[in-house]
Design an enzyme around this catalytic site. Structure first.
Site, PDB file in Angstrom:
ATOM      1  N   ARG A 137       0.890  -1.165   0.000  1.00 25.26           N
ATOM      2  CA  ARG A 137       0.000   0.000   0.000  1.00 25.26           C
ATOM      3  C   ARG A 137       0.925   1.212   0.000  1.00 25.26           C
ATOM      4  NH1 ARG A 137      -4.607   0.220   4.599  1.00 25.26           N
ATOM      5  NH2 ARG A 137      -2.786   0.685   5.897  1.00 25.26           N
ATOM      6  N   TYR A 266     -41.470   0.062   2.362  1.00 27.81           N
ATOM      7  CA  TYR A 266     -41.343   0.383   0.947  1.00 27.81           C
ATOM      8  C   TYR A 266     -41.244  -0.870   0.097  1.00 27.81           C
ATOM      9  CZ  TYR A 266     -40.333   5.264   2.155  1.00 27.81           C
ATOM     10  OH  TYR A 266     -40.413   6.551   2.619  1.00 27.81           O
ATOM     11  N   CYS A 312     -35.903   1.714   6.162  1.00 22.87           N
ATOM     12  CA  CYS A 312     -36.122   3.083   5.699  1.00 22.87           C
ATOM     13  C   CYS A 312     -34.958   3.970   6.150  1.00 22.87           C
ATOM     14  CB  CYS A 312     -37.429   3.629   6.256  1.00 22.87           C
ATOM     15  SG  CYS A 312     -38.877   2.570   5.982  1.00 22.87           S
TER      16      CYS A 312
END
Length: 373
Positions: A137, A266, A312
């Protein structure tokens, strides 16, 4: 602790932070850098930093210069030793020197830019050199480390006070790779010492290494995930002396009976199979939950209940058939203990298909952090 005003909150046990720092010092016999990047892994950077320093931590570690600035802006943390573990733009070097923020140098060109910026304003910037021993890295390849260190030591405007590396799989049972990384770092250190100089501060050990790889301890350990009492990995759990810091709680804000065949939330992605007692809790994906079907759960009156239907933004629904006495206002535990039951960040991460790090780091800023202990 008065939480009556809250519908969703995190309880942050600062006594656990202090314990975890002190236990690490006891295990390793080394000073501790408390890694508080990412808003202290979601726990709240300011309070965690204070508690860690109170317990004896000698450094604070962050990932970005902006995080170091935020610490310096706090009056009681304006003199704490702070290391930015990631990359910092050279345009920030002069301010870092002025505010005594230590930067990581991971390549020669950045080192030269830092030195020039600091020297231009007549200051000296303290830096730590990052060596890549196998993480692949940030950092200079360890085999080129002697030349890199010598170059940094010859630059006006910077003071090289530390050299470090990071382990890729210290939290895995496979020990060979960590051993190879350590050997590369040790070879570098031996070469520097043979040349007549030892860096004032050598550090390689992360949380897993501080518990499972004592040969890596050197002058300081960097305590990240274990600072929060969380497991570096399933294969490298924290030792029993460590304590989890975070609890996540919300409230039951609605309870109703729904007949069979009713769509819930939903998209009606869940339908009641028979008459079901459905509750609403005041936590959603804007607080840190995952918007996935069938993976979320909580504790209501000491009983684990499933989240049903689509999560939600601010709320979600739970099935309360097994908790007939549940009432609006009841405390619901998403991480932590209630009665004889316990949900850990590791449990949640496994359910979500991720790791405990991501669970806590994803806790939204809008969720109040209530400090206890």
């Amino acid at each position: 602790m008065d939480t009556d005003r809250y519908t969703t909150w995190l309880e942050i046990d600062l006594s656990a932070v202090r314990n975890n720092v002190q236990q690490t010092e006891k295990i390793t016999g080394r000073p501790v850098m408390a890694v508080v990047k990412g808003n202290a892994y979601g726990h709240g950077m300011a309070a965690i930093s204070r508690a860690a320093l109170e317990a004896g931590a000698t450094w604070l570690g962050v990932a970005r210069f902006e995080e170091a600035q935020a610490l310096r802006d706090l009056d009681d943390l304006d003199t704490a030793r702070v290391l930015v573990l990631g990359y910092t733009q050279p345009a920030c070097a002069a301010e870092a020197a002025a505010r005594d923020i230590t930067l990581t140098v991971a390549d020669p060109q950045t080192g030269q830019a830092y030195a020039a910026a600091a020297a231009k304003v007549g200051r000296t910037l303290r830096v730590h050199a990052k060596m890549d021993t196998g993480m692949n890295r940030l950092g200079v390849i360890a085999a080129d480390g002697v030349q890199f260190v010598q170059a940094l030591r010859g630059m006006d405007g910077v003071e090289l006070e530390g050299v470090f590396t990071h382990y890729a799989i210290a939290d895995q049972p496979e020990r060979e790779v960590t051993g190879e990384q350590f050997a590369r770092f040790r070879t570098l250190v031996d070469a520097l010492q043979a040349g007549g100089w030892r860096p004032p501060l050598l550090h390689t050990a992360n949380s897993a290494a501080s518990m499972y790889h004592p040969d890596t301890w050197y002058d300081m350990t960097r305590l990240g995930i274990a600072l929060y009492g969380l497991d570096p990995s399933p294969e490298a759990p924290v030792l029993p002396v460590y304590r989890p810091v975070l609890g996540w709680k919300t409230r039951l804000v609605s309870v109703k009976m729904l007949p069979a065949g009713q769509g819930v939330s939903y998209g009606h992605r869940y339908r009641t199979q028979g008459e079901e007692r459905i509750g609403v809790i005041a936590a959603g994906y804007a607080d840190g939950m995952r918007r996935k079907i069938g993976v979320n759960f909580g504790l209501v009156r000491g009983v684990r209940v499933p989240v049903v239907g689509t999560v939600c933004m601010d709320q979600c629904m739970v099935n309360l058939d097994d908790v007939p006495d549940a009432r609006v206002g009841d405390e619901v535990v998403l991480i932590g203990r209630q009665g004889e039951q316990h949900i850990s960040a590791e449990d949640v991460g496994e359910a979500w298909g991720t790791i405990n790090y991501e669970v806590t780091c994803a806790m939204a800023a809008r969720v109040p952090r209530i400090n206890i202990g």
